[in-house]
Design an enzyme around this catalytic site. Sequence first.
Site, PDB file in Angstrom:
ATOM      1  N   LYS A  22      38.620  39.462  41.555  1.00 13.50           N
ATOM      2  CA  LYS A  22      37.698  38.740  42.455  1.00 13.50           C
ATOM      3  C   LYS A  22      37.605  37.273  42.030  1.00 13.50           C
ATOM      4  O   LYS A  22      37.723  36.372  42.854  1.00 13.50           O
ATOM      5  CB  LYS A  22      36.315  39.369  42.389  1.00 13.50           C
ATOM      6  CG  LYS A  22      35.212  38.535  43.015  1.00 13.50           C
ATOM      7  CD  LYS A  22      33.864  39.218  43.004  1.00 13.50           C
ATOM      8  CE  LYS A  22      33.087  39.042  41.752  1.00 13.50           C
ATOM      9  NZ  LYS A  22      32.385  37.780  41.567  1.00 13.50           N
ATOM     10  N   ASN A  23      37.439  37.034  40.709  1.00 12.02           N
ATOM     11  CA  ASN A  23      37.164  35.670  40.255  1.00 12.02           C
ATOM     12  C   ASN A  23      38.405  34.797  40.141  1.00 12.02           C
ATOM     13  O   ASN A  23      38.292  33.626  39.790  1.00 12.02           O
ATOM     14  CB  ASN A  23      36.378  35.702  38.940  1.00 12.02           C
ATOM     15  CG  ASN A  23      34.959  36.230  39.181  1.00 12.02           C
ATOM     16  OD1 ASN A  23      34.518  36.365  40.328  1.00 12.02           O
ATOM     17  ND2 ASN A  23      34.265  36.556  38.119  1.00 12.02           N
ATOM     18  N   CYS A 116      20.290  32.861  41.423  1.00 10.15           N
ATOM     19  CA  CYS A 116      20.515  34.275  41.730  1.00 10.15           C
ATOM     20  C   CYS A 116      19.793  35.068  40.633  1.00 10.15           C
ATOM     21  O   CYS A 116      19.148  34.499  39.755  1.00 10.15           O
ATOM     22  CB  CYS A 116      22.001  34.604  41.771  1.00 10.15           C
ATOM     23  SG  CYS A 116      22.732  34.626  40.160  1.00 10.15           S
ATOM     24  N   ARG A 121      21.679  28.942  37.737  1.00 11.12           N
ATOM     25  CA  ARG A 121      23.075  28.673  38.120  1.00 11.12           C
ATOM     26  C   ARG A 121      23.247  27.289  38.770  1.00 11.12           C
ATOM     27  O   ARG A 121      23.632  27.167  39.914  1.00 11.12           O
ATOM     28  CB  ARG A 121      23.604  29.758  39.052  1.00 11.12           C
ATOM     29  CG  ARG A 121      23.298  31.175  38.639  1.00 11.12           C
ATOM     30  CD  ARG A 121      24.298  31.846  37.736  1.00 11.12           C
ATOM     31  NE  ARG A 121      25.671  31.844  38.139  1.00 11.12           N
ATOM     32  CZ  ARG A 121      26.297  32.841  38.771  1.00 11.12           C
ATOM     33  NH1 ARG A 121      25.596  33.872  39.188  1.00 11.12           N
ATOM     34  NH2 ARG A 121      27.584  32.789  39.028  1.00 11.12           N
ATOM     35  N   ASP A 304      30.459  39.065  31.705  1.00 11.66           N
ATOM     36  CA  ASP A 304      30.538  40.024  32.821  1.00 11.66           C
ATOM     37  C   ASP A 304      30.758  41.455  32.335  1.00 11.66           C
ATOM     38  O   ASP A 304      30.768  42.372  33.141  1.00 11.66           O
ATOM     39  CB  ASP A 304      31.658  39.631  33.795  1.00 11.66           C
ATOM     40  CG  ASP A 304      31.312  38.364  34.541  1.00 11.66           C
ATOM     41  OD1 ASP A 304      32.210  37.776  35.159  1.00 11.66           O
ATOM     42  OD2 ASP A 304      30.145  37.952  34.475  1.00 11.66           O
ATOM     43  N   ARG A 396      30.270  43.906  46.243  1.00 19.47           N
ATOM     44  CA  ARG A 396      30.737  42.520  46.191  1.00 19.47           C
ATOM     45  C   ARG A 396      31.908  42.393  45.229  1.00 19.47           C
ATOM     46  O   ARG A 396      32.750  41.516  45.390  1.00 19.47           O
ATOM     47  CB  ARG A 396      29.606  41.595  45.701  1.00 19.47           C
ATOM     48  CG  ARG A 396      28.402  41.559  46.593  1.00 19.47           C
ATOM     49  CD  ARG A 396      27.436  40.497  46.144  1.00 19.47           C
ATOM     50  NE  ARG A 396      28.147  39.234  45.926  1.00 19.47           N
ATOM     51  CZ  ARG A 396      27.543  38.127  45.482  1.00 19.47           C
ATOM     52  NH1 ARG A 396      26.264  38.153  45.198  1.00 19.47           N
ATOM     53  NH2 ARG A 396      28.208  37.028  45.318  1.00 19.47           N
TER      54      ARG A 396
HETATM   55  C1  EPZ Z   1      31.824  32.346  36.868  1.00 20.64           C
HETATM   56  O1  EPZ Z   1      30.587  31.918  37.381  1.00 20.64           O
HETATM   57  C2  EPZ Z   1      32.019  33.760  37.388  1.00 20.64           C
HETATM   58  N1  EPZ Z   1      32.082  33.727  38.864  1.00 20.64           N
HETATM   59  C3  EPZ Z   1      30.874  34.650  36.917  1.00 20.64           C
HETATM   60  O2  EPZ Z   1      31.149  35.974  37.362  1.00 20.64           O
HETATM   61  C4  EPZ Z   1      30.861  34.637  35.392  1.00 20.64           C
HETATM   62  O3  EPZ Z   1      29.775  35.406  34.938  1.00 20.64           O
HETATM   63  C5  EPZ Z   1      30.716  33.186  34.894  1.00 20.64           C
HETATM   64  O4  EPZ Z   1      31.785  32.376  35.431  1.00 20.64           O
HETATM   65  C6  EPZ Z   1      30.777  33.080  33.371  1.00 20.64           C
HETATM   66  O5  EPZ Z   1      31.982  33.621  32.910  1.00 20.64           O
HETATM   67  C7  EPZ Z   1      33.228  33.310  39.461  1.00 20.64           C
HETATM   68  O6  EPZ Z   1      34.207  32.967  38.805  1.00 20.64           O
HETATM   69  C8  EPZ Z   1      33.232  33.321  40.962  1.00 20.64           C
HETATM   70  P1  EPZ Z   1      29.692  29.034  34.854  1.00 20.64           P
HETATM   71  P2  EPZ Z   1      30.178  30.352  37.274  1.00 20.64           P
HETATM   72  O7  EPZ Z   1      29.710  27.791  35.678  1.00 20.64           O
HETATM   73  O8  EPZ Z   1      31.383  29.517  37.306  1.00 20.64           O
HETATM   74  C9  EPZ Z   1      25.789  26.756  33.425  1.00 20.64           C
HETATM   75  C10 EPZ Z   1      30.662  38.030  38.333  1.00 20.64           C
HETATM   76  O9  EPZ Z   1      29.932  38.952  37.960  1.00 20.64           O
HETATM   77  N2  EPZ Z   1      26.186  25.712  34.383  1.00 20.64           N
HETATM   78  O10 EPZ Z   1      30.826  29.313  33.936  1.00 20.64           O
HETATM   79  O11 EPZ Z   1      29.106  30.121  38.281  1.00 20.64           O
HETATM   80  C11 EPZ Z   1      25.410  28.054  34.122  1.00 20.64           C
HETATM   81  O12 EPZ Z   1      24.046  28.017  34.513  1.00 20.64           O
HETATM   82  C12 EPZ Z   1      30.198  36.596  38.239  1.00 20.64           C
HETATM   83  O13 EPZ Z   1      31.824  38.182  38.802  1.00 20.64           O
HETATM   84  C13 EPZ Z   1      25.430  24.534  34.455  1.00 20.64           C
HETATM   85  O14 EPZ Z   1      24.432  24.383  33.755  1.00 20.64           O
HETATM   86  O15 EPZ Z   1      29.548  30.288  35.828  1.00 20.64           O
HETATM   87  C14 EPZ Z   1      25.678  29.091  33.062  1.00 20.64           C
HETATM   88  O16 EPZ Z   1      24.565  29.162  32.190  1.00 20.64           O
HETATM   89  C15 EPZ Z   1      28.768  36.522  37.765  1.00 20.64           C
HETATM   90  N3  EPZ Z   1      25.801  23.558  35.328  1.00 20.64           N
HETATM   91  C16 EPZ Z   1      26.872  28.517  32.296  1.00 20.64           C
HETATM   92  O17 EPZ Z   1      26.935  27.131  32.639  1.00 20.64           O
HETATM   93  C17 EPZ Z   1      26.923  23.689  36.125  1.00 20.64           C
HETATM   94  O18 EPZ Z   1      27.235  22.753  36.886  1.00 20.64           O
HETATM   95  C18 EPZ Z   1      28.224  29.147  32.686  1.00 20.64           C
HETATM   96  O19 EPZ Z   1      28.294  29.106  34.092  1.00 20.64           O
HETATM   97  C19 EPZ Z   1      27.682  24.886  36.031  1.00 20.64           C
HETATM   98  C20 EPZ Z   1      27.306  25.879  35.154  1.00 20.64           C
END
Ligand code: EPZ
Length: 416
Positions: A22-23, A116, A121, A304, A396
């Site tokens: 998915k990701n 969420c 996020r 995850d 999802r």
């Molecule tokens: C990706 O989400 C994945 N989704 C998530 O999978 C996964 O849990 C996550 O990466 C971490 O590995 C997809 O790839 C579609 P991040 P993402 O940006 O990119 C903070 C699932 O279950 N952050 O790596 O949204 C954020 O709040 C989903 O398949 C900021 O502060 O996660 C978090 O604490 C859930 N500012 C940390 O960074 C930003 O601009 C990591 O988030 C971006 C992120």
Amino acid sequence: MQKLAIQGGIPLRGEVRISGAKNAALPIMCAGLLTAETLRLSNLPDLHDVGTMRKLLQQMGVAAGYASNEITFNGGNVANWEAPYDMVKTMRAAILVLGPLVARFGEARVSLPGGCAIGSRPVDLHIKGLQAMGADIRIEHGYIHAKARRLKGARIFFDIVSVTGTENLMMAGALADGVTVLENAAREPEVVDLANCLRAMGAKISGDGTDTVTITGVEKLNGATHRIMPDRIESGTFLVAAAATGGSITLRETRADILETVLEKLTEAGAQIKVAGDTIHLEMKGRPKAVNVRTAPHPAFPTDMQAQFMALNCIAAGSAMVVETIFENRFMHVQELRRLGAQIDVEGNTSVVRGVEHLEGATVMATDLRASACLVIAGLVAQGETVIDRIYHLDRGYEHIEAKLEKLGANIRRLK
Ligand code: EPZ
């Protein structure tokens, strides 16, 4: 609201084919916006989020077609550069259209994703990166409005490792004028799969899979054919389910090199694991041992997979600590596991799980995608029947999960 009913206590046995990731699929579908030619994708998983992303791209003007087991995307007639709130609120990965739209068309209006269940996020790092590349960005009425004559290459340092942040800016850099360097970039395998697809389209990218990614912009990108990589989280979820139920399963069409920390933890829990080509075989004799888990960016233990290991620890011998360092609220499954008899204490981002001999079936509620998977695993081991509500979360991210589990011997059915 659909529910799943599970009669627990049956060891999982047999073979299961792992679907496309998915990701990886979600960012790679957005790469279709970067070219006027056709992107042919195979091994796309049949998931609710993939359907949502396809509809979002189509309403922008991307032509989606079906050919045997491929889906084709053609960005030749994209005329609407907007991702509306009603689509972004159900799938925050829609933010991944931002980079490609600004890079190719010089403009985008993308709704700010809401938070969420697992955390606020934010997307500030996505926005900061595009501003560093010369985009003029205004946030108005809940929308990100970005404009740029042509993005310029820039050196961007991520304060926090962000998977989709890295992916958005990699796609933006692919068509920018000059060189973009992403420092403290995400190293997830899905980032590498996107880079492989972009290179097939003519992009000049190196360093993907390390914490420094370099992208040299080109004038235009071409169509390409790409097969989506296997889903490492689906793989890990089935392996944990087999370990928790004391079963013996073989995953097909997967990869072990993208799951190393998960395989190590399962071995530590007492599972026997054999890897051969694109298959992973797991055998669990007797009760698993409790294992400590601490989530962190790849190649460390994936967030995850945290909820799934929490379920394993609930019935393991001994106690274990589960530390969640990525998201601020990713213990929503704890309350539900307690309803099944689990002994878990939570202090901030740390949970201590004391293994019990067995869980008792009950009615529980899914709160987010991976929490749902955790509750399915708990239901598979609990004595009696477990009914899981709000399983739209599950749909999802897991393709036909009850059919795959039934094939492995589980007593599971969907209640309309
Ligand atoms: C990706 O989400 C994945 N989704 C998530 O999978 C996964 O849990 C996550 O990466 C971490 O590995 C997809 O790839 C579609 P991040 P993402 O940006 O990119 C903070 C699932 O279950 N952050 O790596 O949204 C954020 O709040 C989903 O398949 C900021 O502060 O996660 C978090 O604490 C859930 N500012 C940390 O960074 C930003 O601009 C990591 O988030 C971006 C992120």
